[in-house]
Design a protein around this motif. Structure first.
Motif, PDB file in Angstrom:
ATOM      1  N   MET A   1      82.625  16.342  35.944  1.00 25.97           N
ATOM      2  CA  MET A   1      81.279  16.543  35.819  1.00 25.97           C
ATOM      3  C   MET A   1      80.481  18.093  36.667  1.00 25.97           C
ATOM      4  N   VAL A   2      79.548  18.385  35.886  1.00 23.92           N
ATOM      5  CA  VAL A   2      79.023  19.178  36.497  1.00 23.92           C
ATOM      6  C   VAL A   2      76.897  18.939  36.675  1.00 23.92           C
ATOM      7  N   VAL A   3      76.550  19.146  37.585  1.00 26.28           N
ATOM      8  CA  VAL A   3      75.092  19.004  37.986  1.00 26.28           C
ATOM      9  C   VAL A   3      75.042  20.548  37.849  1.00 26.28           C
ATOM     10  N   GLY A   4      74.031  21.317  37.445  1.00 26.35           N
ATOM     11  CA  GLY A   4      73.151  21.910  37.976  1.00 26.35           C
ATOM     12  C   GLY A   4      72.040  21.855  37.758  1.00 26.35           C
ATOM     13  N   VAL A   5      71.901  23.246  39.631  1.00 26.42           N
ATOM     14  CA  VAL A   5      70.251  22.600  39.851  1.00 26.42           C
ATOM     15  C   VAL A   5      69.755  23.991  39.228  1.00 26.42           C
ATOM     16  N   CYS A   6      68.501  23.824  39.757  1.00 29.02           N
ATOM     17  CA  CYS A   6      67.462  25.327  40.034  1.00 29.02           C
ATOM     18  C   CYS A   6      66.218  24.632  40.313  1.00 29.02           C
ATOM     19  N   GLN A   7      65.748  25.718  40.900  1.00 28.40           N
ATOM     20  CA  GLN A   7      64.887  26.400  41.905  1.00 28.40           C
ATOM     21  C   GLN A   7      64.000  27.079  41.372  1.00 28.40           C
ATOM     22  N   LEU A   8      62.869  27.539  40.907  1.00 26.34           N
ATOM     23  CA  LEU A   8      61.464  28.316  40.086  1.00 26.34           C
ATOM     24  C   LEU A   8      60.809  28.379  40.767  1.00 26.34           C
ATOM     25  N   ASP A   9      60.585  29.079  41.635  1.00 28.80           N
ATOM     26  CA  ASP A   9      58.978  29.802  42.023  1.00 28.80           C
ATOM     27  C   ASP A   9      57.762  30.468  41.030  1.00 28.80           C
ATOM     28  N   VAL A  10      57.277  29.835  41.159  1.00 21.97           N
ATOM     29  CA  VAL A  10      56.241  30.352  40.368  1.00 21.97           C
ATOM     30  C   VAL A  10      54.901  30.221  40.639  1.00 21.97           C
ATOM     31  N   PHE A  11      53.987  31.103  39.873  1.00 19.68           N
ATOM     32  CA  PHE A  11      52.793  31.956  40.360  1.00 19.68           C
ATOM     33  C   PHE A  11      51.616  31.144  39.069  1.00 19.68           C
ATOM     34  N   ILE A  12      50.313  30.618  40.024  1.00 23.74           N
ATOM     35  CA  ILE A  12      49.079  30.441  39.075  1.00 23.74           C
ATOM     36  C   ILE A  12      48.408  31.180  39.084  1.00 23.74           C
ATOM     37  N   GLN A  13      48.033  32.265  38.263  1.00 22.16           N
ATOM     38  CA  GLN A  13      47.045  32.676  38.192  1.00 22.16           C
ATOM     39  C   GLN A  13      45.738  32.151  38.595  1.00 22.16           C
ATOM     40  N   GLY A  14      44.731  32.634  38.801  1.00 21.13           N
ATOM     41  CA  GLY A  14      43.716  32.496  39.039  1.00 21.13           C
ATOM     42  C   GLY A  14      42.911  31.095  39.455  1.00 21.13           C
ATOM     43  N   ASN A  15      44.307  30.518  40.323  1.00 18.79           N
ATOM     44  CA  ASN A  15      43.739  28.695  41.117  1.00 18.79           C
ATOM     45  C   ASN A  15      43.410  29.602  41.849  1.00 18.79           C
ATOM     46  N   ASP A  16      41.688  28.531  41.984  1.00 18.15           N
ATOM     47  CA  ASP A  16      41.481  28.555  43.080  1.00 18.15           C
ATOM     48  C   ASP A  16      41.043  27.053  44.135  1.00 18.15           C
ATOM     49  N   SER A  17      41.768  25.975  43.982  1.00 19.24           N
ATOM     50  CA  SER A  17      41.886  24.554  44.557  1.00 19.24           C
ATOM     51  C   SER A  17      43.257  23.730  44.487  1.00 19.24           C
ATOM     52  N   LEU A  18      43.459  23.054  45.214  1.00 17.76           N
ATOM     53  CA  LEU A  18      44.975  22.212  45.268  1.00 17.76           C
ATOM     54  C   LEU A  18      44.281  20.811  43.778  1.00 17.76           C
ATOM     55  N   LYS A  19      43.035  20.673  43.646  1.00 17.40           N
ATOM     56  CA  LYS A  19      43.462  19.703  42.767  1.00 17.40           C
ATOM     57  C   LYS A  19      44.453  20.262  41.132  1.00 17.40           C
ATOM     58  N   LYS A  20      42.906  21.649  41.176  1.00 16.32           N
ATOM     59  CA  LYS A  20      43.625  22.479  39.827  1.00 16.32           C
ATOM     60  C   LYS A  20      45.123  22.835  39.626  1.00 16.32           C
ATOM     61  N   LYS A  21      45.522  23.049  41.292  1.00 14.94           N
ATOM     62  CA  LYS A  21      47.630  23.198  40.880  1.00 14.94           C
ATOM     63  C   LYS A  21      47.871  22.467  40.329  1.00 14.94           C
ATOM     64  N   ARG A  22      46.892  20.913  41.662  1.00 15.23           N
ATOM     65  CA  ARG A  22      48.821  20.054  40.928  1.00 15.23           C
ATOM     66  C   ARG A  22      48.350  19.557  39.123  1.00 15.23           C
ATOM     67  N   GLN A  23      46.693  19.433  38.791  1.00 12.19           N
ATOM     68  CA  GLN A  23      46.814  19.291  36.711  1.00 12.19           C
ATOM     69  C   GLN A  23      47.887  20.702  35.963  1.00 12.19           C
ATOM     70  N   ILE A  24      47.320  21.674  36.384  1.00 10.02           N
ATOM     71  CA  ILE A  24      48.417  22.385  36.135  1.00 10.02           C
ATOM     72  C   ILE A  24      50.171  22.138  36.036  1.00 10.02           C
ATOM     73  N   LEU A  25      50.245  22.342  37.186  1.00  4.91           N
ATOM     74  CA  LEU A  25      52.093  21.729  37.726  1.00  4.91           C
ATOM     75  C   LEU A  25      52.270  20.570  36.887  1.00  4.91           C
ATOM     76  N   LYS A  26      51.537  18.967  36.491  1.00  4.60           N
ATOM     77  CA  LYS A  26      51.768  18.082  36.145  1.00  4.60           C
ATOM     78  C   LYS A  26      51.666  18.776  34.837  1.00  4.60           C
ATOM     79  N   GLN A  27      51.064  19.634  33.960  1.00  4.84           N
ATOM     80  CA  GLN A  27      51.228  19.589  32.518  1.00  4.84           C
ATOM     81  C   GLN A  27      52.310  20.462  32.096  1.00  4.84           C
TER      82      GLN A  27
END
Length: 95
Positions: A1-27
């Motif tokens: 068995m092989v388990v692959g794990v990935c971590q992405l560091d992402v940037f959200i352009q033009g975001n101005d609130s944590l609420k909007k960040k959560r909506q974008i990430l949820k999408q």
């Protein structure tokens, strides 16, 4: 068995609130989960408005298959053009 794990560091352009960040990430997370049926979640940079870390994993019986899946998911997230992928780190764990 092989388990692959990935971590992405992402940037959200033009975001101005944590609420909007959560909506974008949820999408991003819901689209990716729906398309690939993988485990995926926000795993870091929780209190930053324009940065986030997304983690996902894939399980299989062949290293090449798992590596290919990780790469395909990363490319899909980049092609959504919702977030900008700054860095990607992944690891394959053999059991």
């Amino acid at each position: 068995m092989v388990v692959g794990v990935c971590q992405l560091d992402v940037f959200i352009q033009g975001n101005d609130s944590l609420k909007k960040k959560r909506q974008i990430l949820k999408q991003v997370i819901e689209r990716t989960k729906h398309k690939f049926n993988i485990s995926i979640a926000e795993v870091g940079d929780n209190d930053l408005w324009q940065r986030a870390q997304i983690g996902f994993s894939v399980v299989g019986n062949d290293s090449r298959f798992v590596n290919s899946c990780l790469d395909t998911v990363k490319n899909f997230i980049e092609e959504l053009n919702i977030v900008e992928v700054l860095n990607a780190e992944w690891e394959l764990i053999h059991y």
